[in-house]
Design a protein around this motif. Structure first.
Motif, PDB file in Angstrom:
ATOM      1  N   TRP A  12       9.023  -3.572 -10.689  1.00  0.00           N
ATOM      2  CA  TRP A  12       8.308  -3.154  -9.486  1.00  0.00           C
ATOM      3  C   TRP A  12       8.952  -3.836  -8.289  1.00  0.00           C
ATOM      4  N   ALA A  13       9.049  -3.111  -7.188  1.00  0.00           N
ATOM      5  CA  ALA A  13       9.593  -3.670  -5.953  1.00  0.00           C
ATOM      6  C   ALA A  13       8.754  -3.178  -4.776  1.00  0.00           C
ATOM      7  N   ARG A  14       8.644  -4.018  -3.774  1.00  0.00           N
ATOM      8  CA  ARG A  14       7.939  -3.665  -2.536  1.00  0.00           C
ATOM      9  C   ARG A  14       8.861  -2.819  -1.664  1.00  0.00           C
ATOM     10  N   VAL A  15       8.369  -1.666  -1.224  1.00  0.00           N
ATOM     11  CA  VAL A  15       9.127  -0.749  -0.377  1.00  0.00           C
ATOM     12  C   VAL A  15       8.516  -0.798   1.024  1.00  0.00           C
ATOM     13  N   THR A  16       9.351  -1.034   2.024  1.00  0.00           N
ATOM     14  CA  THR A  16       8.910  -1.034   3.411  1.00  0.00           C
ATOM     15  C   THR A  16       9.501   0.186   4.091  1.00  0.00           C
ATOM     16  N   VAL A  17       8.640   0.967   4.725  1.00  0.00           N
ATOM     17  CA  VAL A  17       9.077   2.222   5.342  1.00  0.00           C
ATOM     18  C   VAL A  17       8.432   2.383   6.718  1.00  0.00           C
ATOM     19  N   ARG A  18       9.193   2.921   7.630  1.00  0.00           N
ATOM     20  CA  ARG A  18       8.684   3.226   8.969  1.00  0.00           C
ATOM     21  C   ARG A  18       8.791   4.730   9.163  1.00  0.00           C
ATOM     22  N   ARG A  19       7.696   5.318   9.638  1.00  0.00           N
ATOM     23  CA  ARG A  19       7.708   6.756   9.915  1.00  0.00           C
ATOM     24  C   ARG A  19       8.676   7.052  11.053  1.00  0.00           C
ATOM     25  N   PRO A  26       5.614  -0.986  10.347  1.00  0.00           N
ATOM     26  CA  PRO A  26       6.096  -0.528   9.036  1.00  0.00           C
ATOM     27  C   PRO A  26       4.951  -0.532   8.019  1.00  0.00           C
ATOM     28  N   GLU A  27       5.019   0.392   7.096  1.00  0.00           N
ATOM     29  CA  GLU A  27       4.040   0.473   6.019  1.00  0.00           C
ATOM     30  C   GLU A  27       4.737   0.101   4.718  1.00  0.00           C
ATOM     31  N   THR A  28       3.961  -0.347   3.744  1.00  0.00           N
ATOM     32  CA  THR A  28       4.550  -0.757   2.477  1.00  0.00           C
ATOM     33  C   THR A  28       3.804  -0.128   1.301  1.00  0.00           C
ATOM     34  N   PHE A  29       4.514  -0.009   0.215  1.00  0.00           N
ATOM     35  CA  PHE A  29       3.942   0.391  -1.062  1.00  0.00           C
ATOM     36  C   PHE A  29       4.826  -0.205  -2.154  1.00  0.00           C
ATOM     37  N   ARG A  30       4.389  -0.065  -3.393  1.00  0.00           N
ATOM     38  CA  ARG A  30       5.185  -0.569  -4.512  1.00  0.00           C
ATOM     39  C   ARG A  30       5.799   0.600  -5.258  1.00  0.00           C
ATOM     40  N   ALA A  31       7.027   0.411  -5.718  1.00  0.00           N
ATOM     41  CA  ALA A  31       7.716   1.415  -6.528  1.00  0.00           C
ATOM     42  C   ALA A  31       8.218   0.769  -7.806  1.00  0.00           C
ATOM     43  N   LYS A  32       8.084   1.496  -8.886  1.00  0.00           N
ATOM     44  CA  LYS A  32       8.605   1.046 -10.178  1.00  0.00           C
ATOM     45  C   LYS A  32       9.917   1.759 -10.423  1.00  0.00           C
ATOM     46  N   PHE A  33      10.940   0.966 -10.728  1.00  0.00           N
ATOM     47  CA  PHE A  33      12.282   1.492 -10.941  1.00  0.00           C
ATOM     48  C   PHE A  33      12.762   1.212 -12.356  1.00  0.00           C
ATOM     49  N   GLN A  34      13.591   2.106 -12.850  1.00  0.00           N
ATOM     50  CA  GLN A  34      14.370   1.883 -14.058  1.00  0.00           C
ATOM     51  C   GLN A  34      15.649   1.190 -13.615  1.00  0.00           C
ATOM     52  N   ALA A  35      15.938   0.029 -14.162  1.00  0.00           N
ATOM     53  CA  ALA A  35      17.192  -0.655 -13.837  1.00  0.00           C
ATOM     54  C   ALA A  35      18.319   0.071 -14.570  1.00  0.00           C
ATOM     55  N   LEU A  36      19.223   0.635 -13.800  1.00  0.00           N
ATOM     56  CA  LEU A  36      20.332   1.368 -14.404  1.00  0.00           C
ATOM     57  C   LEU A  36      21.450   0.419 -14.790  1.00  0.00           C
ATOM     58  N   ASP A  64       2.829   2.873  -6.444  1.00  0.00           N
ATOM     59  CA  ASP A  64       1.483   2.319  -6.369  1.00  0.00           C
ATOM     60  C   ASP A  64       1.212   2.013  -4.902  1.00  0.00           C
ATOM     61  N   GLU A  65      -0.059   2.013  -4.544  1.00  0.00           N
ATOM     62  CA  GLU A  65      -0.480   1.725  -3.172  1.00  0.00           C
ATOM     63  C   GLU A  65      -0.031   2.832  -2.210  1.00  0.00           C
ATOM     64  N   VAL A  66      -0.041   4.076  -2.710  1.00  0.00           N
ATOM     65  CA  VAL A  66       0.281   5.248  -1.902  1.00  0.00           C
ATOM     66  C   VAL A  66      -0.943   6.159  -1.937  1.00  0.00           C
ATOM     67  N   GLU A  67      -1.314   6.688  -0.755  1.00  0.00           N
ATOM     68  CA  GLU A  67      -2.471   7.564  -0.641  1.00  0.00           C
ATOM     69  C   GLU A  67      -2.072   8.906  -0.037  1.00  0.00           C
ATOM     70  N   THR A  68      -2.901   9.913  -0.278  1.00  0.00           N
ATOM     71  CA  THR A  68      -2.735  11.190   0.396  1.00  0.00           C
ATOM     72  C   THR A  68      -3.213  11.032   1.833  1.00  0.00           C
ATOM     73  N   MET A  69      -2.991  12.033   2.653  1.00  0.00           N
ATOM     74  CA  MET A  69      -3.379  11.954   4.059  1.00  0.00           C
ATOM     75  C   MET A  69      -4.880  11.776   4.237  1.00  0.00           C
ATOM     76  N   ASP A  70      -5.701  12.192   3.270  1.00  0.00           N
ATOM     77  CA  ASP A  70      -7.150  12.010   3.394  1.00  0.00           C
ATOM     78  C   ASP A  70      -7.621  10.663   2.834  1.00  0.00           C
ATOM     79  N   GLY A  71      -6.675   9.826   2.387  1.00  0.00           N
ATOM     80  CA  GLY A  71      -7.022   8.489   1.899  1.00  0.00           C
ATOM     81  C   GLY A  71      -7.273   8.390   0.416  1.00  0.00           C
ATOM     82  N   SER A  72      -7.091   9.474  -0.322  1.00  0.00           N
ATOM     83  CA  SER A  72      -7.272   9.443  -1.773  1.00  0.00           C
ATOM     84  C   SER A  72      -6.039   8.823  -2.430  1.00  0.00           C
ATOM     85  N   PRO A  73      -6.246   8.076  -3.526  1.00  0.00           N
ATOM     86  CA  PRO A  73      -5.089   7.535  -4.243  1.00  0.00           C
ATOM     87  C   PRO A  73      -4.190   8.669  -4.728  1.00  0.00           C
ATOM     88  N   LEU A  74      -2.895   8.449  -4.653  1.00  0.00           N
ATOM     89  CA  LEU A  74      -1.914   9.461  -5.044  1.00  0.00           C
ATOM     90  C   LEU A  74      -1.465   9.217  -6.479  1.00  0.00           C
TER      91      LEU A  74
END
Length: 109
Positions: A12-19, A26-36, A64-74
């Motif tokens: 898992w890694a923390r992803v920082t993104v700016r619209r 900036p907003e953040t969420f977590r992403a799970k990656f396969q280490a290649l 993880d920690e990503v929601e739809t525009m209405d605030g529901s967990p994605l």
């Protein structure tokens, strides 16, 4: 402590993104990656859109920690993966988070 070799490590890694075009924080969420493995990683040309898409199709496994525009967990699905990879600002943030996780691991060794 003994090292155990995982043949298919994921992390898992923390992803920082700016619209784009917004002055918002900036907003953040977590992403799970396969280490290649190196050979698989080197097959992807991250300087091209196609190569980056193929890399993330292979490496991105969950979010993880990503929601739809209405605030529901994605819920993470193949369609959500495609939507995230299709957004240039998210694609760049995901690649950056993957690479940062390995830089951190290397400097810690």
């Amino acid at each position: 402590m003994t090292y155990r070799l995982d043949p298919s490590p994921q992390f898992w890694a923390r992803v920082t993104v700016r619209r784009p075009g917004e002055q918002a924080e900036p907003e953040t969420f977590r992403a799970k990656f396969q280490a290649l493995v190196i050979d698989a990683f080197n097959e992807h040309d991250l300087s091209t859109e196609e190569g980056t898409r193929a890399f993330l199709d292979e490496a991105l496994r969950d979010v993880d920690e990503v929601e739809t525009m209405d605030g529901s967990p994605l819920s993470f699905t193949d369609a959500v993966r495609a939507q995230m990879i299709g957004a240039p600002h998210l694609r760049a943030a995901l690649v950056s988070a993957y690479m940062a996780a390995f830089r951190e691991a290397i400097t810690g060794n």
